[in-house]
Design a protein around this motif. Structure first.
Motif, mmCIF file in Angstrom:
data_model
loop_
_atom_site.group_PDB
_atom_site.id
_atom_site.type_symbol
_atom_site.label_atom_id
_atom_site.label_comp_id
_atom_site.label_asym_id
_atom_site.label_seq_id
_atom_site.Cartn_x
_atom_site.Cartn_y
_atom_site.Cartn_z
ATOM 1 N N GLY A 80 3.763 0.117 -3.210
ATOM 2 C CA GLY A 80 5.143 0.563 -3.163
ATOM 3 C C GLY A 80 5.991 -0.088 -4.247
ATOM 4 N N TYR A 81 5.511 -1.182 -4.825
ATOM 5 C CA TYR A 81 6.243 -1.883 -5.876
ATOM 6 C C TYR A 81 6.165 -1.160 -7.221
ATOM 7 C CZ TYR A 81 5.942 -5.832 -2.592
ATOM 8 O OH TYR A 81 6.029 -6.641 -1.494
ATOM 9 N N ASP A 82 5.194 -0.258 -7.400
ATOM 10 C CA ASP A 82 5.020 0.391 -8.699
ATOM 11 C C ASP A 82 6.223 1.263 -9.028
ATOM 12 O OD1 ASP A 82 2.583 -0.841 -8.535
ATOM 13 O OD2 ASP A 82 1.435 0.921 -9.176
ATOM 14 N N THR A 83 6.726 1.140 -10.244
ATOM 15 C CA THR A 83 7.917 1.897 -10.635
ATOM 16 C C THR A 83 7.589 3.362 -10.920
ATOM 17 O OG1 THR A 83 7.641 1.287 -12.963
ATOM 18 C CG2 THR A 83 9.032 -0.146 -11.601
ATOM 19 N N ARG A 84 6.361 3.635 -11.335
ATOM 20 C CA ARG A 84 5.960 5.008 -11.665
ATOM 21 C C ARG A 84 4.604 5.293 -11.004
ATOM 22 N NH1 ARG A 84 6.778 2.780 -17.051
ATOM 23 N NH2 ARG A 84 8.837 3.257 -17.890
ATOM 24 N N PRO A 85 4.565 5.461 -9.700
ATOM 25 C CA PRO A 85 3.279 5.620 -9.013
ATOM 26 C C PRO A 85 2.466 6.812 -9.498
ATOM 27 C CG PRO A 85 5.117 6.122 -7.540
ATOM 28 C CD PRO A 85 5.701 5.494 -8.754
ATOM 29 N N LEU A 86 3.128 7.880 -9.920
ATOM 30 C CA LEU A 86 2.376 9.039 -10.410
ATOM 31 C C LEU A 86 1.773 8.796 -11.791
ATOM 32 C CD1 LEU A 86 4.559 12.046 -9.183
ATOM 33 C CD2 LEU A 86 2.497 11.059 -8.160
ATOM 34 N N LEU A 87 2.226 7.751 -12.463
ATOM 35 C CA LEU A 87 1.590 7.325 -13.703
ATOM 36 C C LEU A 87 0.468 6.324 -13.409
ATOM 37 C CD1 LEU A 87 1.510 7.550 -16.725
ATOM 38 C CD2 LEU A 87 3.353 5.871 -16.875
ATOM 39 N N THR A 88 0.658 5.516 -12.367
ATOM 40 C CA THR A 88 -0.417 4.607 -11.963
ATOM 41 C C THR A 88 -1.699 5.375 -11.660
ATOM 42 O OG1 THR A 88 1.130 2.991 -11.027
ATOM 43 C CG2 THR A 88 -1.135 2.891 -10.240
ATOM 44 N N LEU A 89 -1.583 6.525 -11.022
ATOM 45 C CA LEU A 89 -2.770 7.290 -10.616
ATOM 46 C C LEU A 89 -3.703 7.605 -11.788
ATOM 47 C CD1 LEU A 89 -1.308 9.709 -7.921
ATOM 48 C CD2 LEU A 89 -3.008 7.917 -7.540
ATOM 49 N N PRO A 90 -3.240 8.266 -12.854
ATOM 50 C CA PRO A 90 -4.168 8.534 -13.957
ATOM 51 C C PRO A 90 -4.605 7.283 -14.712
ATOM 52 C CG PRO A 90 -1.947 9.267 -14.520
ATOM 53 C CD PRO A 90 -1.934 8.926 -13.060
ATOM 54 N N PHE A 150 0.803 -1.227 0.000
ATOM 55 C CA PHE A 150 0.000 0.000 0.000
ATOM 56 C C PHE A 150 0.833 1.273 0.000
ATOM 57 C CE2 PHE A 150 -3.132 -3.134 1.166
ATOM 58 C CZ PHE A 150 -4.273 -2.693 0.506
ATOM 59 N N GLY A 151 2.132 1.170 -0.171
ATOM 60 C CA GLY A 151 2.961 2.347 -0.356
ATOM 61 C C GLY A 151 2.872 3.337 0.790
ATOM 62 N N VAL A 152 2.507 4.584 0.483
ATOM 63 C CA VAL A 152 2.509 5.650 1.481
ATOM 64 C C VAL A 152 1.245 5.685 2.337
ATOM 65 C CG1 VAL A 152 4.008 7.088 0.055
ATOM 66 C CG2 VAL A 152 1.524 7.337 -0.132
ATOM 67 N N VAL A 153 0.287 4.802 2.066
ATOM 68 C CA VAL A 153 -0.970 4.808 2.816
ATOM 69 C C VAL A 153 -0.733 4.258 4.218
ATOM 70 C CG1 VAL A 153 -3.335 3.927 2.890
ATOM 71 C CG2 VAL A 153 -2.289 4.514 0.690
ATOM 72 N N PRO A 154 -1.189 4.937 5.272
ATOM 73 C CA PRO A 154 -0.978 4.447 6.641
ATOM 74 C C PRO A 154 -1.671 3.113 6.898
ATOM 75 C CG PRO A 154 -1.646 6.756 6.646
ATOM 76 C CD PRO A 154 -1.848 6.260 5.246
ATOM 77 N N LYS A 155 -1.046 2.306 7.735
ATOM 78 C CA LYS A 155 -1.606 1.011 8.076
ATOM 79 C C LYS A 155 -2.993 1.138 8.698
ATOM 80 C CE LYS A 155 -0.686 -3.229 10.701
ATOM 81 N NZ LYS A 155 0.253 -3.944 11.592
ATOM 82 N N SER A 156 -3.246 2.195 9.436
ATOM 83 C CA SER A 156 -4.550 2.376 10.071
ATOM 84 C C SER A 156 -5.679 2.424 9.046
ATOM 85 C CB SER A 156 -4.562 3.651 10.911
ATOM 86 O OG SER A 156 -4.265 4.783 10.115
ATOM 87 N N LEU A 157 -5.344 2.740 7.798
ATOM 88 C CA LEU A 157 -6.352 2.766 6.737
ATOM 89 C C LEU A 157 -6.422 1.433 5.988
ATOM 90 C CD1 LEU A 157 -5.818 6.358 5.258
ATOM 91 C CD2 LEU A 157 -7.519 5.590 6.922
#
Length: 286
Positions: free
Chosen positions: A227-237, A19-26
């Motif tokens: 967190g494994y995604d190589t281009r997370p800002l491309l994953t978003l769109p 889940f990358g930067v997303v907090p565990k509480s979520l």
């Protein structure tokens, strides 16, 4: 056309990495972690019976790696590819085509096995054509330092050395109807370069094999990116465009890595695209 879910085995991965930067509480609300922070992950492949062709989409980890290697992934459950094929009356030798969404070890490891005397490797589906695309093959066989541990040469090169490797011809644009296989393909680059997402017309609806564009139902909120995604800002769109279309056109989403929610649909809400309905395989594939 008939579709069959093929359970290639279950394992665990670090929830934080998933889940990358997303907090565990979520993320822990939808994908609860054990005492080691590991969450349940599946490797559910898809078998497409279409006339004379028997097409397997992805193949899981396989079983040729070392005990140390598998020790990192906490294997659980009794599912494996052979037993799952046998459940529907098939064997590896019946497979005519193996379509690999991408060449990370948990998606293509089962495509290659030890040879008889364990001196080398050979394709695990001797009668099949293996399908990748030229750009992703180049990416995987000359890996960057970030992904090198996921692109294992023993999982990849024997497909080419056997003469069974084929490439999907890219026609331009993110989505295309494949001339080689009877389904549509969405090319996405956020997780890894030129990952292919199959879109299959089935009983009047579109079933999409999500691979790593949407690993689990818990990844539906846009910022929930691995967190494994190589281009997370491309994953978003890429993810946003796909999910909006999936909600609008009422797609069925086949979640390869979700151990508990196998097929879902989504809907538009005030908070964005969210879960609509969860389906069991038996409700859809018969």
């Amino acid at each position: 056309m008939k579709l069959y879910p093929i359970e290639a085995g279950n394992f665990k991965l670090d929830g934080g990495a998933m889940f990358g930067v997303v907090p565990k509480s979520l993320w822990n609300k939808t994908n609860p972690a054990d005492e080691n922070n590991m969450i349940d992950i599946a490797a559910t492949c898809l078998l497409i019976e279409d006339g004379e062709r028997l097409i397997l989409v992805d193949t899981g980890m396989g079983d040729k790696q070392s005990e140390k290697f598998f020790g990192y992934y906490y294997l659980w459950g009794n599912d494996n590819l052979d037993r799952s094929l046998q459940k529907y009356g098939f064997t590896r030798d019946d497979i005519t085509d193996v379509f690999m969404t991408h060449l990370h070890f948990d998606h293509c490891g089962g495509s290659v096995k030890w040879n008889k005397d364990r001196t080398g490797y050979e394709p695990a589906f001797k009668n099949a054509r293996f399908w990748s695309n030229e750009e992703h093959w180049e990416w995987a066989t000359k890996p960057n330092a970030r992904e090198k541990a996921s692109f294992l040469k023993e999982n990849i090169l024997p497909m080419q050395e056997s003469g069974q490797l084929n490439f999907i011809k890219r026609q331009g644009g993110a989505f295309q109807e494949s001339s080689e296989l009877d389904f549509g393909i969405l090319f996405v680059d956020g997780h890894t370069d030129k990952q292919m997402i199959p879109h299959i017309k089935y009983q009047g609806r579109t079933l999409v094999f999500m691979a790593d564009l949407l690993p689990t139902a818990g990844h539906l909120p846009l910022p929930f990116v691995m967190g494994y995604d190589t281009r997370p800002l491309l994953t978003l769109p890429e993810k946003q465009a796909f999910l909006e279309r999936a909600a609008r056109e009422d797609y069925l989403l086949f979640l390869e890595h979700d151990a508990h929610n196998k097929v879902i649909s989504v809907k538009e809400t005030e908070k964005g695209i969210r879960l609509n309905e969860i389906y069991k395989f038996d409700e859809l594939f018969n």
